[in-house]
Every structure is written in C-alpha cells, then in structure tokens.
Design a protein around this motif. Sequence first.
Motif, PDB file in Angstrom:
ATOM      1  N   MET A 246       0.810  -1.223   0.000  1.00 43.10           N
ATOM      2  CA  MET A 246       0.000   0.000   0.000  1.00 43.10           C
ATOM      3  C   MET A 246       0.846   1.277   0.000  1.00 43.10           C
ATOM      4  O   MET A 246       0.343   2.356   0.290  1.00 43.10           O
ATOM      5  CB  MET A 246      -0.956   0.010   1.197  1.00 43.10           C
ATOM      6  CG  MET A 246      -2.077  -1.000   1.094  1.00 43.10           C
ATOM      7  SD  MET A 246      -3.100  -0.838  -0.380  1.00 43.10           S
ATOM      8  CE  MET A 246      -3.975   0.648  -0.040  1.00 43.10           C
TER       9      MET A 246
ATOM     10  N   THR B 261       0.566   5.224   0.247  1.00 47.75           N
ATOM     11  CA  THR B 261      -0.535   5.584   1.147  1.00 47.75           C
ATOM     12  C   THR B 261      -0.208   5.217   2.587  1.00 47.75           C
ATOM     13  O   THR B 261      -0.500   5.978   3.508  1.00 47.75           O
ATOM     14  CB  THR B 261      -1.830   4.881   0.713  1.00 47.75           C
ATOM     15  OG1 THR B 261      -2.056   5.136  -0.674  1.00 47.75           O
ATOM     16  CG2 THR B 261      -3.021   5.351   1.506  1.00 47.75           C
TER      17      THR B 261
ATOM     18  N   MET C  77     -10.490   1.867   0.757  1.00 45.18           N
ATOM     19  CA  MET C  77      -9.559   0.863   1.272  1.00 45.18           C
ATOM     20  C   MET C  77     -10.315   0.008   2.279  1.00 45.18           C
ATOM     21  O   MET C  77     -11.023   0.543   3.144  1.00 45.18           O
ATOM     22  CB  MET C  77      -8.365   1.518   1.954  1.00 45.18           C
ATOM     23  CG  MET C  77      -7.364   2.077   0.997  1.00 45.18           C
ATOM     24  SD  MET C  77      -5.885   2.648   1.824  1.00 45.18           S
ATOM     25  CE  MET C  77      -6.521   4.003   2.772  1.00 45.18           C
TER      26      MET C  77
ATOM     27  N   LYS D 198      -6.389  -3.565   1.221  1.00 45.81           N
ATOM     28  CA  LYS D 198      -6.254  -3.274  -0.205  1.00 45.81           C
ATOM     29  C   LYS D 198      -7.310  -2.249  -0.598  1.00 45.81           C
ATOM     30  O   LYS D 198      -8.242  -1.968   0.143  1.00 45.81           O
ATOM     31  CB  LYS D 198      -6.445  -4.537  -1.064  1.00 45.81           C
ATOM     32  CG  LYS D 198      -5.508  -5.683  -0.738  1.00 45.81           C
ATOM     33  CD  LYS D 198      -4.102  -5.418  -1.148  1.00 45.81           C
ATOM     34  CE  LYS D 198      -3.249  -6.650  -0.829  1.00 45.81           C
ATOM     35  NZ  LYS D 198      -1.873  -6.361  -0.685  1.00 45.81           N
ATOM     36  N   ARG D 199      -7.170  -1.738  -1.823  1.00 45.60           N
ATOM     37  CA  ARG D 199      -8.115  -0.766  -2.350  1.00 45.60           C
ATOM     38  C   ARG D 199      -9.068  -1.467  -3.327  1.00 45.60           C
ATOM     39  O   ARG D 199      -8.644  -2.276  -4.142  1.00 45.60           O
ATOM     40  CB  ARG D 199      -7.368   0.357  -3.058  1.00 45.60           C
ATOM     41  CG  ARG D 199      -8.269   1.522  -3.437  1.00 45.60           C
ATOM     42  CD  ARG D 199      -7.469   2.672  -4.006  1.00 45.60           C
ATOM     43  NE  ARG D 199      -6.435   3.162  -3.123  1.00 45.60           N
ATOM     44  CZ  ARG D 199      -6.616   4.043  -2.129  1.00 45.60           C
ATOM     45  NH1 ARG D 199      -7.830   4.497  -1.884  1.00 45.60           N
ATOM     46  NH2 ARG D 199      -5.610   4.453  -1.397  1.00 45.60           N
TER      47      ARG D 199
ATOM     48  N   ASP E 184      -1.894  -0.329  -3.697  1.00 48.24           N
ATOM     49  CA  ASP E 184      -1.483   0.888  -4.387  1.00 48.24           C
ATOM     50  C   ASP E 184      -0.112   0.731  -5.037  1.00 48.24           C
ATOM     51  O   ASP E 184       0.215   1.442  -5.975  1.00 48.24           O
ATOM     52  CB  ASP E 184      -1.458   2.065  -3.403  1.00 48.24           C
ATOM     53  CG  ASP E 184      -2.852   2.478  -2.963  1.00 48.24           C
ATOM     54  OD1 ASP E 184      -3.832   1.965  -3.539  1.00 48.24           O
ATOM     55  OD2 ASP E 184      -2.957   3.315  -2.055  1.00 48.24           O
ATOM     56  N   ASN E 185       0.697  -0.183  -4.546  1.00 47.36           N
ATOM     57  CA  ASN E 185       2.036  -0.439  -5.067  1.00 47.36           C
ATOM     58  C   ASN E 185       2.004  -1.755  -5.843  1.00 47.36           C
ATOM     59  O   ASN E 185       2.358  -2.815  -5.327  1.00 47.36           O
ATOM     60  CB  ASN E 185       3.026  -0.502  -3.896  1.00 47.36           C
ATOM     61  CG  ASN E 185       4.465  -0.554  -4.335  1.00 47.36           C
ATOM     62  OD1 ASN E 185       4.779  -0.431  -5.508  1.00 47.36           O
ATOM     63  ND2 ASN E 185       5.347  -0.729  -3.365  1.00 47.36           N
TER      64      ASN E 185
ATOM     65  N   SER F   7       2.392  -6.080  -4.612  1.00 45.47           N
ATOM     66  CA  SER F   7       1.102  -6.409  -4.029  1.00 45.47           C
ATOM     67  C   SER F   7       0.619  -7.784  -4.487  1.00 45.47           C
ATOM     68  O   SER F   7       0.647  -8.109  -5.669  1.00 45.47           O
ATOM     69  CB  SER F   7       0.065  -5.343  -4.427  1.00 45.47           C
ATOM     70  OG  SER F   7      -1.166  -5.627  -3.833  1.00 45.47           O
TER      71      SER F   7
END
Length: 182
Positions: free
Chosen positions: A59, A62, A87, A104-105, A138-139, A143
């Motif tokens: 993440m 963020t 999220m 996670k998003r 986000d990464n 991830s």
Amino acid sequence: MNRLFSTSSKSRFARLFEFHPPEPRAVARFTVRALQGCLFTHLFWEHFYSVGSTVGASMLPTMNILGDYIVISKLHIRGRGVEVGDMVSYLHPVHAGPGERVVKRIIGMPGDFVVADPVGAPGKMVQVPEGHCWTTGDNLPFSYDSRNYGPVPLALIRGKVIARLYPNRRWFENALKPVEEY
C-alpha cells in the motif's frame, strides 16, 4: 506521655497497612461496573471500530511498510456501503490463517469490468461476479491481490479503513469522482 513515643498505640505507618475488609456491597458494585466496562469495550471493538497495525509494501505510498496504526470502521462489514476507491480490510481468501487480514483498495464492484493485470497482461478484462469485489494494492509490483487470487467475496470484508492514527494522523477519503458526461 508524648504520643510519638507511646508503645501502647500503633504507629501511623502500621495503621496504613492494616487490613480492612471491604463491604460486600462495594465489592458487588465494583464487580458489576468492571463487567459493564468489559462488555462495552468488547461490543465497541467488535461491532463499531478497531485499531490495527500494518506490515508490508503493497500500500505504499498511502501507508508505510511498517508501523502505521489504522482505524477500521466495522460499520462496513461484509462490504456494506463500500465503493470503488475505498480501502478495506478483509480476511485473506487464500492464506486463511487465524486472523490473516490484508488491506487493499477496491477497484471493482459486482458487475464492473476491470483490467485483470495491468502490468502482466494488459488489455485482459474480467467482469467482477455478483457478491464479490476486485482489490489491488497501491504499489502494484509488490502487491499480492485479486490479480493473483481473483475476486474477493464481499463476505470476507471486515471493515473500511477510515484513518491512520500513527505516525501522522490522516483521514482517508475516497478521492474518486464520478465521470461527468458532456
């Protein structure tokens, strides 16, 4: 005779450590209050909000790799009221060890079409099935998410991440705006 040197009475120090049994009513009142406090705390952490720590690079930027403390709203359990861009914290669908949770998003809700893997297989589209959502970190390079294990059942969602408490306080808001048609 001087009271300080009297041998017949107990010293002030000795009187401090004398045992005086509490009244039964006071013990009962204390026990009831302690149980009420424990019950309230349990209900609050179980059904309203909880605090957890994060570990991992999925993440970034963020959240930090280690040491962030986040607030999770349990009012969004089982995907209630979540939308694309939020999220969420959910039980890991593959590594279902006790308490194995991930953050996670959401990038796709039931019926949405999403790119299955924008890095590995660009252009391959997947429709999110009913009762599921599609999540990514986000990464993306670091991830392990829906691109690896597929759509996540909404029933696994344990809450929505609403804030970071430490090291820097920050409220998380969904910054996605609906597309305006011209």
